[in-house]
Design an enzyme around this catalytic site. Structure first.
Site, PDB file in Angstrom:
ATOM      1  N   SER A 125      -1.090 -12.377 -21.821  1.00  0.00           N
ATOM      2  CA  SER A 125      -0.834 -13.093 -20.749  1.00  0.00           C
ATOM      3  C   SER A 125       0.430 -14.115 -20.999  1.00  0.00           C
ATOM      4  CB  SER A 125      -1.971 -13.718 -20.453  1.00  0.00           C
ATOM      5  OG  SER A 125      -2.029 -14.438 -19.208  1.00  0.00           O
ATOM      6  N   ASP A 175       3.082 -15.286 -14.329  1.00  0.00           N
ATOM      7  CA  ASP A 175       2.700 -15.549 -15.906  1.00  0.00           C
ATOM      8  C   ASP A 175       3.304 -13.919 -16.933  1.00  0.00           C
ATOM      9  OD1 ASP A 175       0.510 -13.815 -15.396  1.00  0.00           O
ATOM     10  OD2 ASP A 175      -0.708 -15.147 -16.729  1.00  0.00           O
ATOM     11  N   ALA A 211      -6.742 -23.441 -10.215  1.00  0.00           N
ATOM     12  CA  ALA A 211      -5.625 -24.400  -9.927  1.00  0.00           C
ATOM     13  C   ALA A 211      -4.335 -23.663 -10.524  1.00  0.00           C
ATOM     14  CB  ALA A 211      -5.801 -25.950 -10.493  1.00  0.00           C
ATOM     15  N   ALA A 247     -14.965 -28.025 -23.694  1.00  0.00           N
ATOM     16  CA  ALA A 247     -14.224 -27.282 -24.837  1.00  0.00           C
ATOM     17  C   ALA A 247     -13.678 -26.072 -24.185  1.00  0.00           C
ATOM     18  CB  ALA A 247     -15.468 -26.900 -25.773  1.00  0.00           C
ATOM     19  N   SER A 248     -12.382 -26.145 -24.795  1.00  0.00           N
ATOM     20  CA  SER A 248     -11.496 -24.790 -24.042  1.00  0.00           C
ATOM     21  C   SER A 248     -12.317 -23.355 -24.561  1.00  0.00           C
ATOM     22  CB  SER A 248     -10.320 -24.787 -24.592  1.00  0.00           C
ATOM     23  OG  SER A 248      -9.484 -23.464 -24.412  1.00  0.00           O
ATOM     24  N   THR A 279     -10.541 -20.472 -24.877  1.00  0.00           N
ATOM     25  CA  THR A 279      -9.336 -19.949 -25.409  1.00  0.00           C
ATOM     26  C   THR A 279      -8.577 -20.621 -26.521  1.00  0.00           C
ATOM     27  OG1 THR A 279      -8.074 -20.627 -23.747  1.00  0.00           O
ATOM     28  CG2 THR A 279      -8.978 -18.662 -23.176  1.00  0.00           C
TER      29      THR A 279
HETATM   30  C1  LIG Z   1      -7.582 -25.574 -17.596  1.00  0.00           C
HETATM   31  C2  LIG Z   1      -7.227 -24.172 -17.662  1.00  0.00           C
HETATM   32  O1  LIG Z   1      -6.116 -23.732 -17.136  1.00  0.00           O
HETATM   33  N1  LIG Z   1      -7.988 -22.982 -18.409  1.00  0.00           N
HETATM   34  C3  LIG Z   1      -7.552 -21.704 -18.559  1.00  0.00           C
HETATM   35  C4  LIG Z   1      -7.726 -21.046 -19.882  1.00  0.00           C
HETATM   36  O2  LIG Z   1      -9.337 -21.393 -20.124  1.00  0.00           O
HETATM   37  P1  LIG Z   1      -9.793 -22.489 -21.060  1.00  0.00           P
HETATM   38  O3  LIG Z   1     -11.078 -22.127 -21.165  1.00  0.00           O
HETATM   39  O4  LIG Z   1      -9.612 -23.978 -20.543  1.00  0.00           O
HETATM   40  O5  LIG Z   1      -8.935 -22.554 -22.446  1.00  0.00           O
HETATM   41  O6  LIG Z   1      -7.507 -20.001 -19.922  1.00  0.00           O
HETATM   42  C5  LIG Z   1      -8.508 -18.967 -19.104  1.00  0.00           C
HETATM   43  C6  LIG Z   1      -7.985 -17.591 -19.367  1.00  0.00           C
HETATM   44  O7  LIG Z   1      -6.639 -17.282 -19.296  1.00  0.00           O
HETATM   45  C7  LIG Z   1      -8.036 -19.622 -17.608  1.00  0.00           C
HETATM   46  O8  LIG Z   1      -9.091 -18.619 -16.890  1.00  0.00           O
HETATM   47  C8  LIG Z   1      -8.370 -20.808 -17.248  1.00  0.00           C
HETATM   48  O9  LIG Z   1      -8.108 -21.418 -16.249  1.00  0.00           O
HETATM   49 MG   LIG Z   2      -2.242 -13.741 -17.060  1.00  0.00          MG
END
Ligand SMILES: CC(=O)N[C@H]1[C@@H](OP(=O)(O)O)O[C@H](CO)[C@@H](O)[C@@H]1O
Ligand SMILES: [Mg+2]
EC number: 5.4.2.3
Length: 541
Positions: free
Chosen positions: A69, A281, A378, A503-504, A506
């Site tokens: 992505s 993207d 968003a 916590a993220s 990804t």
């Molecule tokens: C704040 C933000 O944009 N978080 C993204 C990001 O996730 P995180 O869990 O925040 O790392 O990657 C995801 C997968 O692409 C997407 O679905 C999500 O919206």
């Molecule tokens: Mg993508």
């Protein structure tokens, strides 16, 4: 049980690869994603699992997409697509993780045990379709996938380069062919024809004003958008950042993620004041719009804006078609949605909202609870789902006037224009263009529907992000102890202050989001919460 011949073939094929030492893999929010040179054995495991998933579902087609992505060019990733074009069922993510971490010497045994555990009927047929984005590592990884599918005697089709949503589309088409839910012709051409024909129907009686510049992140969306344009009429698109020859240009200083996180147009942009611009993207499943206003100030129209635009338009159409009472229309957001958009949906559009955890699979799932479920993150990833009741009501309602007939026909065409399987930047782009044409709006009027609260997103690196446990759709933290109270006390000091940390899923980091009535307050709140998170991360050690 897998036959001895298949087990032998798996073992032999696996021995061509080497597992990166000490690396633990996890099927996360977006499948497996990392530096491309670490991925061979992971892709091999995903190939094995895709076959098992298909057998478990009596030979329905399963998709495998090789993409990372919006990540940098040197990364890659792999994810599975379920029969209706949805993300892989959550329970199977754990099986993917298990297989990906199995030692190569015993992977055939782990495969066999897993098949027993999941109770897969091994004599069932297995069918897989796959595709990849334009990353240089893609051809090697597809070779690995091929080896896993061949060893397990899976029937497969290689769709070469595709956007992620195109692959989801093909999977859904394959599995609905010849049924009452037939989704379309399972080919790239079928995809373009479906979009172009439905766009033409939605556009009956209206015209797109001016042109649209589309930044394709130097990814697979570029050539695919050019292809789509051959099927379209009545829309003038300028394609930029569509270099797929130079591998390092992918997502570099361009694309939807760059525009959303940096809150500015790609530096290469030559668009003038009030020109309509959009960015995709790297795998074309995200879309954001933007423009420079008369004072040359950058204005972003993100996923929240696309959601509100779509929900307002579909709501109007349902009323004009006389079926508003029969359709429950709702919007799904995450905690990252700007508070002003949430307010607008509740107070002006008067529509119900569900807030879910981050990650489109959660949003998609919640959207299915409505007859018309509009969901967007968003960052620009989202779509609209229509329930069976909605599809039938739109199709079977007898119009009592030409105006009602026109609204019904427009709704009908929208159900085809929108990629209901998954968020799709190309389909979403045509949707936005059609709505702006119907409303007679430039991006300025679109922006004028409500005023975003200034917001800030901060990434905080901590020793162990797993101690940050969230609840209430990730809007609150239950641990580390005391941190939530601290965040709430900080929030209360700012006008319209709202902030949360999670916590993220990804990246190895905690994300802090803050919004408030003014730019300086939002920035200040974000900094203070980020500091509190950072300290809590240290204290917990
Ligand atoms: C704040 C933000 O944009 N978080 C993204 C990001 O996730 P995180 O869990 O925040 O790392 O990657 C995801 C997968 O692409 C997407 O679905 C999500 O919206
Ligand atoms: Mg993508």
């Amino acid at each position: 049980m897998a036959s001895p011949a298949v087990k032998k073939a798996i073992s032999e094929a696996a021995l061509q690869y080497q597992k990166p030492e000490g690396k633990v893999f996890e099927y996360g929010t977006a499948g497996f994603r990392m530096k491309a040179d670490l991925l061979n054995t992971v892709v091999f495991a995903v190939g094995l699992l895709a076959g098992l998933r298909s057998k478990k579902l009596s030979g329905q087609w399963i998709g495998v997409m090789v993409t990372a992505s919006h990540n940098p060019a040197e990364d890659n990733g792999v994810k599975l697509v379920d029969p209706m074009g949805e993300m892989l069922e959550a329970e199977w993510e754990a099986y993917a993780t298990k297989l990906a971490n199995a030692p190569l010497e015993s992977i055939a045994d782990v495969y066999d045990e897993l098949a027993k555990e999941i109770d897969v009927k091994m004599t069932n047929p297995a069918r897989v379709v796959f595709a990849r984005d334009t990353r240089a590592s893609g051809s090697r990884l597809v070779g690995v996938l091929n080896a896993a599918l061949t060893a397990t005697e899976v029937e497969f089709i290689d769709f070469k380069y595709m956007t992620t949503p195109q692959l989801h589309y093909v999977v859904r088409c394959k599995n609905t062919l010849g049924t009452q839910y037939e989704y379309g012709e399972p080919s790239e051409k079928g995809y373009y024809e479906k979009l172009a024909q439905s766009f033409q129907k939605v556009m009956r009686g209206v015209k797109v004003q001016g042109n649209l510049t589309v930044d394709c992140a130097n990814g697979v969306g570029g050539p695919k958008l050019r292809e789509l344009m051959k099927f379209l009429s009545g829309i003038d698109i300028k394609v930029v950042n569509d270099d797929v020859i130079n591998p390092d240009s992918l997502n570099f200083d361009c694309g939807a993620d760059y525009v959303k996180t940096k809150q500015r147009a790609p530096p290469s942009s030559k668009a003038g004041a009030l020109d309509r611009c959009a960015s995709l993207d790297g795998d074309a499943d995200r879309l954001v719009y933007y423009f420079q206003d008369e004072s040359n100030v950058f204005r972003l129209l993100d996923g929240d804006r696309i959601a509100t635009l779509a929900a307002s338009f579909i709501g109007d159409l349902a009323r004009n078609a006389g079926i508003a009472q029969k359709l429950k229309i709702g919007v799904v957001q995450t905690a990252y949605a700007n508070g002003a958009s949430t307010d607008y949906i509740e107070k002006v559009l008067k529509l119900p909202i569900i807030c879910t955890n981050t990650g489109v699979k959660h949003l998609h799932h919640a959207a299915l609870r409505f007859d018309v479920g509009v969901y967007f993150e968003a960052n620009g990833h989202g779509t609209v789902t229509f329930s069976e009741n909605a599809m039938k009501t739109i199709k079977n309602t007898e119009p009592q006037s030409p105006a009602q007939q026109h609204a019904l026909e427009c709704l009908q065409a929208l159900t085809d224009l929108i990629n209901q399987a998954v968020g799709d930047a190309l389909s979403d782009m045509l949707l936005v263009e059609a709505i702006l044409a119907h409303k007679g709006w430039s991006p300025k009027e679109w922006l004028g529907t409500y005023t975003d609260l200034p917001s800030r997103l901060v990434r905080v690196e901590v020793k162990d992000r797993s101690i940050f446990k969230a609840y209430d759709a990730e809007r609150k933290l239950e641990s580390p102890a005391g941190l939530q109270a601290q965040i709430e006390s900080l929030m209360s000091r700012y006008n319209k202050g709202r902030s949360f940390a999670r916590a993220s899923g990804t990246e190895d980091a905690v994300r802090v989001y803050a919004e408030a009535a003014s730019r300086s307050e939002a920035d200040d709140l974000a900094t203070r919460v980020a500091n509190a998170v950072s300290e809590a991360g240290v204290d917990a050690q």
